[in-house]
Design an enzyme around this catalytic site. Sequence first.
Site, PDB file in Angstrom:
ATOM      1  CG  ASN A   9     -29.134  -3.676   1.543  1.00  0.00           C
ATOM      2  OD1 ASN A   9     -28.144  -4.373   1.744  1.00  0.00           O
ATOM      3  ND2 ASN A   9     -29.528  -3.333   0.325  1.00  0.00           N
ATOM      4  CE  LYS A  11     -27.729  -0.375  -0.438  1.00  0.00           C
ATOM      5  NZ  LYS A  11     -28.019   0.680  -1.374  1.00  0.00           N
ATOM      6  CD  GLU A  97     -27.117  -0.920  -4.477  1.00  0.00           C
ATOM      7  OE1 GLU A  97     -26.701  -1.793  -3.695  1.00  0.00           O
ATOM      8  OE2 GLU A  97     -27.477   0.214  -4.106  1.00  0.00           O
ATOM      9  N   GLY A 173     -29.523   5.692  -2.403  1.00  0.00           N
ATOM     10  CA  GLY A 173     -28.176   6.222  -2.184  1.00  0.00           C
ATOM     11  C   GLY A 173     -27.963   7.617  -2.748  1.00  0.00           C
ATOM     12  CB  SER A 213     -32.607   8.660   0.188  1.00  0.00           C
ATOM     13  OG  SER A 213     -31.559   8.469  -0.741  1.00  0.00           O
TER      14      SER A 213
END
Length: 251
Positions: A9, A11, A97, A173, A213
């Site tokens: 991902n 982002k 998110e 994250g 993570s």
Amino acid sequence: MRAKIVAANWKMNKALPQAIELMQAITFGLRQNPASCKVVIAPPFVYLERLVTETTGLAEVAAQNCCSRNNGAYTGEVSAGMIESVGATYCIVGHSERRQLYAETPDVLEAKLQRCYDHNLTPIFCIGENHLERTEERHFEVVAQQLEYVLFNFTVEHAAKTVIAYEPVWAIGTGLTASPEQAQEMHSFIRRQIATKFGQELADNITILYGGSCNAQNAAGLFTKEDIDGGLIGGAALVADDFLKICNELR
Ligand code: PGA
């Protein structure tokens, strides 16, 4: 046998030249040292079509989101049909998110899953508790509800076309990974929920990824757990060598 997947991902990172460079480094690495899992890359929307041409059969391309509507006057939105039309085959739905920053509710997520099924996109449906819910020991309840309010409104045939990603929000994250034992405990819980709702056959066959993570150092420990079928990788997927190492940890 369930599909094993490592998904990236990206982002909202990288400009086009850097995105192409990263994709080329990944496909080069996969050609040298083929992964024994499926590799899925989710770049920003604007690069989807270009990056599909770079995959040369070594990886599949995913969108990070899609609109809950089919088409029409929804300025700035991108539909599942558009994503399908440029050759992407997966779509992340319900990333934390998006739930937090863009207020995506279970109703909206249900509509997005429907759009994915309608347009031959495999949704990677994200669920996971936040820090407070974990400290209050409500994580199982929260994850069960996330399944119930969205995925469990579909038929077993639709559910079978879904990949689930368990992503504890406190691990995304933050550098704080769920331990392999914590992740396995939740993956096995999710599989039991699927078995109760849809039957053992689907529970045995549905792919459940871990995200939060996950990196080149800790992937091996997570991926050896029996109910963890791969990972959804954020930060560590932005560095080709790290991402390739993670792909190679999944056997
Ligand atoms: P992270 O992100 O690997 O950077 O924690 C994972 C994700 O958000 O899917």
